[in-house]
Enzyme design. Structure first.
Site, PDB file in Angstrom:
ATOM      1  N   CYS A  96       5.874   9.447 -11.516  1.00 37.59           N
ATOM      2  CA  CYS A  96       6.263   8.264  -9.908  1.00 37.59           C
ATOM      3  C   CYS A  96       7.111   9.760  -9.615  1.00 37.59           C
ATOM      4  O   CYS A  96       8.024   9.788  -9.754  1.00 37.59           O
ATOM      5  CB  CYS A  96       5.966   6.857 -10.310  1.00 37.59           C
ATOM      6  SG  CYS A  96       6.547   6.003  -8.624  1.00 37.59           S
ATOM      7  N   GLU A 141      -2.086   4.903  -6.795  1.00 40.73           N
ATOM      8  CA  GLU A 141      -1.142   4.828  -5.440  1.00 40.73           C
ATOM      9  C   GLU A 141      -1.802   2.741  -4.915  1.00 40.73           C
ATOM     10  O   GLU A 141      -1.102   2.591  -4.460  1.00 40.73           O
ATOM     11  CB  GLU A 141      -2.145   5.279  -4.595  1.00 40.73           C
ATOM     12  CG  GLU A 141      -1.362   6.924  -4.611  1.00 40.73           C
ATOM     13  CD  GLU A 141       0.090   7.858  -4.661  1.00 40.73           C
ATOM     14  OE1 GLU A 141       1.285   6.219  -4.294  1.00 40.73           O
ATOM     15  OE2 GLU A 141       0.417   8.374  -5.846  1.00 40.73           O
TER      16      GLU A 141
END
Length: 178
Positions: A96, A141
């Site tokens: 991430c 996401e």
């Protein structure tokens, strides 16, 4: 538009639930999408990582994500939601932009169907599977919009490794190696 700071692990907004966008056609939403586009492009250029970003990662608690897959146009999804998913799952490497020094393995559905709006306010549905690793990317996401981090989906704490070790051992066989 400006390149925005990406919030890092521990920032409370990363755990907050994003609010639906009432009108995707506003100039504010277009500006947010441009900021997301510029920010993820900057990360890709400077780190080699960054296929997508969610609005909460830049401190905007709106249900907006931006995909920037190599060789494709930027793809904004407004108010995305998973409306169908495979019963089959897969274990994949994940990372991430909000904690790029950590890589780990997570469990994701092999395919999903996502419903979302575009910048004109039109609704769409898209099937995402293993091709381009789109299913795992969209799940990652969309999780951000619900305050869920990839750490929450970790299959085994023993899978955690540093970015350097990931690149040495696993990158070539992962979505990040393509």
């Amino acid at each position: 538009m400006p390149i925005r700071d990406v919030l890092q692990l521990g920032h409370p907004l990363l755990r907050a639930v994003a609010q639906p966008v009432p009108d995707p056609t506003t100039p504010d939403v277009a500006a947010l999408v441009q900021d997301l586009t510029d920010t993820v492009a900057h990360w890709r250029e400077t780190t080699g990582y960054g296929r997508a970003i969610a609005a909460p990662q830049i401190g905007e608690l709106q249900r907006v994500i931006l995909l920037r897959l190599p060789g494709r146009e930027a793809w904004p999804l407004i108010n995305p939601s998973i409306i169908d998913r495979s019963p089959e799952t897969m274990v994949v490497w994940d990372a991430c932009l909000s904690f790029l020094s950590i890589f780990l393995q997570v469990e994701r559905h092999e395919w999903i169907t996502v419903r979302y709006q575009d910048l004109a306010g039109n609704w769409h549905e898209t099937y995402a599977g293993r091709e381009d690793d789109l299913a795992e990317l969209l799940q990652h996401e969309i999780d951000h919009l619900d305050g869920i981090l990839t750490l929450d989906r970790m299959v085994d704490v023993k899978s955690i490794c540093s970015r350097e070790e990931f690149e040495r051992q696993f990158k070539a066989d992962s979505p990040y190696g393509r």
